[in-house]
Design an enzyme around this catalytic site. Structure first.
Site, PDB file in Angstrom:
ATOM      1  N   THR A  37      47.241 -75.164  84.988  1.00  0.00           N
ATOM      2  CA  THR A  37      48.508 -75.698  85.721  1.00  0.00           C
ATOM      3  C   THR A  37      49.064 -74.612  86.492  1.00  0.00           C
ATOM      4  O   THR A  37      49.402 -74.942  87.716  1.00  0.00           O
ATOM      5  CB  THR A  37      49.712 -76.107  84.622  1.00  0.00           C
ATOM      6  OG1 THR A  37      49.861 -74.948  83.660  1.00  0.00           O
ATOM      7  CG2 THR A  37      49.248 -77.185  83.836  1.00  0.00           C
ATOM      8  N   VAL A  38      48.789 -73.165  86.166  1.00  0.00           N
ATOM      9  CA  VAL A  38      49.397 -72.276  87.114  1.00  0.00           C
ATOM     10  C   VAL A  38      48.386 -72.072  88.289  1.00  0.00           C
ATOM     11  O   VAL A  38      48.765 -71.971  89.296  1.00  0.00           O
ATOM     12  CB  VAL A  38      49.401 -70.616  86.309  1.00  0.00           C
ATOM     13  CG1 VAL A  38      49.705 -69.579  86.955  1.00  0.00           C
ATOM     14  CG2 VAL A  38      50.216 -71.075  85.137  1.00  0.00           C
ATOM     15  N   ASP A  40      46.616 -74.448  89.713  1.00  0.00           N
ATOM     16  CA  ASP A  40      46.771 -75.610  90.596  1.00  0.00           C
ATOM     17  C   ASP A  40      47.978 -75.453  91.377  1.00  0.00           C
ATOM     18  O   ASP A  40      48.148 -75.752  92.507  1.00  0.00           O
ATOM     19  CB  ASP A  40      46.869 -76.796  89.761  1.00  0.00           C
ATOM     20  CG  ASP A  40      45.591 -77.156  88.856  1.00  0.00           C
ATOM     21  OD1 ASP A  40      44.500 -76.769  89.438  1.00  0.00           O
ATOM     22  OD2 ASP A  40      45.720 -77.991  87.984  1.00  0.00           O
ATOM     23  N   LYS A 126      13.074 -67.232  83.516  1.00  0.00           N
ATOM     24  CA  LYS A 126      12.694 -67.894  84.484  1.00  0.00           C
ATOM     25  C   LYS A 126      13.596 -69.277  84.694  1.00  0.00           C
ATOM     26  O   LYS A 126      13.284 -70.148  83.996  1.00  0.00           O
ATOM     27  CB  LYS A 126      11.178 -68.282  84.898  1.00  0.00           C
ATOM     28  CG  LYS A 126      10.785 -68.448  86.083  1.00  0.00           C
ATOM     29  CD  LYS A 126       9.370 -68.648  86.374  1.00  0.00           C
ATOM     30  CE  LYS A 126       9.001 -69.356  87.727  1.00  0.00           C
ATOM     31  NZ  LYS A 126       9.651 -70.699  87.888  1.00  0.00           N
ATOM     32  N   LYS A 308       8.937 -57.916  86.104  1.00  0.00           N
ATOM     33  CA  LYS A 308       8.935 -57.161  87.498  1.00  0.00           C
ATOM     34  C   LYS A 308       8.616 -55.686  86.989  1.00  0.00           C
ATOM     35  O   LYS A 308       9.005 -55.216  86.289  1.00  0.00           O
ATOM     36  CB  LYS A 308      10.315 -57.500  88.273  1.00  0.00           C
ATOM     37  CG  LYS A 308      10.563 -58.920  88.482  1.00  0.00           C
ATOM     38  CD  LYS A 308      11.857 -58.851  88.967  1.00  0.00           C
ATOM     39  CE  LYS A 308      12.359 -60.463  89.553  1.00  0.00           C
ATOM     40  NZ  LYS A 308      13.846 -60.587  89.880  1.00  0.00           N
TER      41      LYS A 308
END
Length: 697
Positions: A37-38, A40, A126, A308
């Site tokens: 609500t804050v 928004d 992956k 990697k």
């Protein structure tokens, strides 16, 4: 009185900064900074300022995540650095071959001297999604593109801005003039299931898997549609200008993959938390083996591990081929989809009479097992596949998932093949099959059908129901085929002589079966109710009903005379109420109930029954009062709504996400990312049994 322009400019800057931080905390860190609500209210304030002063709109404003106008087409853009695909390895030997190749090449580059730098391997899950290239100019996202052919992709910036885990601006001082971030957009499993459920309700074609759904979503011309599908993103690669010097920052040009991931995380990107660095291939293989087993518990799909070379200097020495980098390889999980040839179409009749077509095909290895059969679910599925005899079909099996036929390769169909249909008569008893209006299931409605009787008996004796030992499928098949048992109550009239004549049933085994049948008479009421096999009444719902109605008499009376009482129970839907009413109104079922009672089966709560839910629901205790709870995974005995109500009635509070203020994380089966977050924050983790014990204190 309206604020002056400098004040408005300052205010909009502060709002943008705060709201972007809040978005990052909520979507990436899973630790909300403020209540919805804050957020928004602040967001509406920013929108109001930008509406009245368009000159204050910036590219990194949260309001720019949603474009207002759908694109007419996508524009091709060339990648500054080719977005290559990876070579694959399908076993440890192929991974070793790759390791030998890169070491040989590095030694050559080193003039055949001994390589002094050891090789560390960065191992990342992956993610099975869509690769994206994100370009940032002076810290602001200016372009997002798909992989395409690796040289050029499609520009989809407006769509990518709707992905809340992708920052619109970098969270660092002195950002580089140019930065490219590579990563994977993906659709979480739960979101994918929700999308397909909605498409099914709207009679639209279902997405085959989350990867296809993600790719299709990114190519939507309307960003509003993309936003509604809630895509997510993990960053895994970055390209910085080599001359960039981050003055005033404690972040330097990363020299390795693990450092780059830390850099990306600090800059505001979401990175996968499961990346590890290893020094040997055996450690890499162990990591792979662990995730091959655990991957189905993740909230997103993965199809392997990317290995990697961690050091960037070594990566540079290794270089790339025409198609892929030499310094990385994808170690893939065993195939989960494969083509095969249809041999036969058989039919299974379940305990409720539902007839399910089953495709039998040439054996294929899938997800670590040999698969020979796959369910086709119902006549609609059979019709939509347009299945013919001797068709070549594609079969999928993911982990513990039941194998299924994905599609038919019609291009490979034999010329003289004929279409396959569901039979009009039951394959077990030859009675006419029935299909109700708006029903997917085709059923045999003959209560004396041997397949229905056997299915009902298997369900009744199962561990989750009456837990009768020694009465397996083979014994049940013999009892039914010999005409000894024709319904559930007949089990309680068995004697030793009846069992002696059965195959593999000795005197000792027969005695144990009779003892187990006798013992089952005092099983808890909820297990007895579950064992009756009422349509739509699963194990958890049976517990809810047994808690609300102390006996079969009470439940039967409510189902027939006041079904609205049942409908008021949280977790019990209209479909279940109708099913209960229909079952208890059936005369043959009433005869089963009467005979069971005559033969000593309780069909009511006893002093030994667990009353955990009942004793807690209106209580308040210090263990729960004022505490904050978060739930993850699927609970066995109750659904989330019921669990939330129990917590709130006991004085606790339920939150949707983990934060430092969380007291307990309640875990069910297949927990999501909240579990790892709770471990990081040191939150107490409890299972379903612990939860009930906590509530009953």
């Amino acid at each position: 009185m309206e604020q002056n322009s400098s004040n408005l400019s300052k205010r909009s800057f502060e709002l943008r900064k705060l709201l972007n931080r809040a978005n990052h905390a909520y979507y990436v860190l899973d630790t909300p900074l403020m209540e919805d609500t804050v957020y928004d209210r602040l967001y509406r304030e920013l929108l109001n300022i930008e509406k009245n002063h368009p000159s204050l709109i910036t590219a990194d404003s949260p309001s720019q995540r949603l474009g207002s106008t759908p694109a007419k087409e996508f524009v091709k853009v060339e990648h500054k650095i080719p977005l290559m695909s990876l070579d694959n390895a399908f076993n440890f030997e192929e991974l070793q071959d790759w390791d030998l190749r890169i070491r040989k090449l590095l030694n050559q580059k080193n003039n055949f001297g001994i390589l002094k730098t050891s090789i560390d391997f960065a191992c990342e899950l992956k993610i099975d999604g869509s690769a994206l290239a994100l370009s940032y100019a002076n810290g602001v996202l200016v372009q997002a593109a798909t992989r395409g052919d690796g040289v050029a992709g499609e520009e989809i910036t407006a769509n990518v801005k709707t992905i809340t885990s992708i920052p619109l601006s970098l969270d660092i001082e002195n950002p580089p003039s140019w930065l490219e971030v590579r990563g994977e957009a993906f659709l979480p499993k739960q979101t994918f299931d929700g999308i397909n459920l909605l498409r099914k309700q709207q009679r639209e074609a279902l997405f085959a898997n989350p990867r296809n759904a993600c790719a299709g979503t990114l190519r939507q011309l309307d960003p509003q549609i993309v936003a509604s599908r809630q895509l997510d993103f993990f960053a895994y690669k970055m390209y910085l200008p080599k001359d960039w010097d981050p003055q005033g920052e404690n972040i330097h040009q990363p020299e390795a993959q693990d450092a780059a991931l830390k850099w990306l995380k600090k800059a505001g990107f979401k990175v996968n938390p499961n990346t590890k660095i290893f020094k040997s291939l055996h450690e890499v293989q162990s990591f792979f083996d662990i995730w091959e087993k655990k991957r189905h518990k993740l909230p997103y799909t993965t199809d392997g591990v990317v290995v990697k070379v961690n050091n960037f200097k070594l990566q540079e020495m290794l270089g790339v081929t025409q198609k892929s980098p030499r310094w990385a390889i994808a170690l893939k999980y065993p195939a989960e989809e494969a083509p095969t040839k249809l041999i036969n179409l058989s039919y299974q009749v379940g305990r409720t009479g539902t007839v399910t077509p089953v495709a039998e095909f040439e054996p294929i290895p899938l997800a670590g097992t040999i698969v020979r059969k796959a369910t086709l679910h119902n006549a609609d599925r059979l019709q939509s596949l347009d299945l013919h005899n001797e068709d070549t079909i594609v079969v999928r099996k993911a982990g513990e998932i039941i194998p299924e036929v994905v599609c038919v390769l019609k291009e490979l169909r034999p010329q003289n093949s004929t279409r396959l249909y569901l039979p009009s008569n039951c394959p077990e008893c030859d009675e006419k099959l029935v299909r109700g209006t708006d029903q997917a299931a085709t059923k045999c409605v003959n209560n004396l059908c041997p397949a229905i009787i056997q299915g009902a008996l298997r369900h009744w004796v199962s561990k989750k129901a009456m837990n009768i030992d020694g009465v397996g499928s083979k014994v049940i098949e013999q009892l039914v085929n010999k005409g000894i048992v024709k319904s559930i109550p007949d089990l309680y009239e068995l004697n030793y002589q009846m069992l002696f004549g059965l195959e593999r049933m000795g005197e000792k085994s027969a005695h144990k079966v009779i003892e187990s049948i006798e013992k089952s008479k005092t099983q808890p009421w909820n297990k007895q109710l579950y064992g009756l096999g009422i349509l739509h009444i699963g194990e958890g719902n049976a517990k809810l009903l047994a808690n609300a109605f102390a006996s079969e008499d009470e439940l039967s009376h409510a189902a027939i005379n006041s079904p609205e009482r049942i409908a008021k129970i949280h977790g019990i839907g209209n479909e279940m109420v109708e099913s209960l009413q229909e079952w208890f109104e059936d005369e043959s079922n009433q005869r089963i109930i009467s005979r069971l009672k005559e033969l000593g089966v309780q069909l009511k709560s006893t002093a030994n029954d667990s009353g955990a839910i009942k004793s807690v629901i209106n209580s308040s205790n210090k263990e729960v009062l004022g505490k904050r709870f978060v739930l993850t995974g699927t609970m066995e005995s109750i659904n989330r709504d019921v669990a939330q109500e129990m917590i709130e009635k006991a004085g606790g509070k339920v939150n949707s996400s983990i934060s430092s203020k969380t007291t307990y994380l309640i875990t069910g089966s297949n927990p999501g990312s909240k579990l790892s977050k709770a471990k990081e924050l040191g939150i107490k983790i409890i299972n379903e049994e612990d939860f009930f014990n906590l509530l009953s204190k």
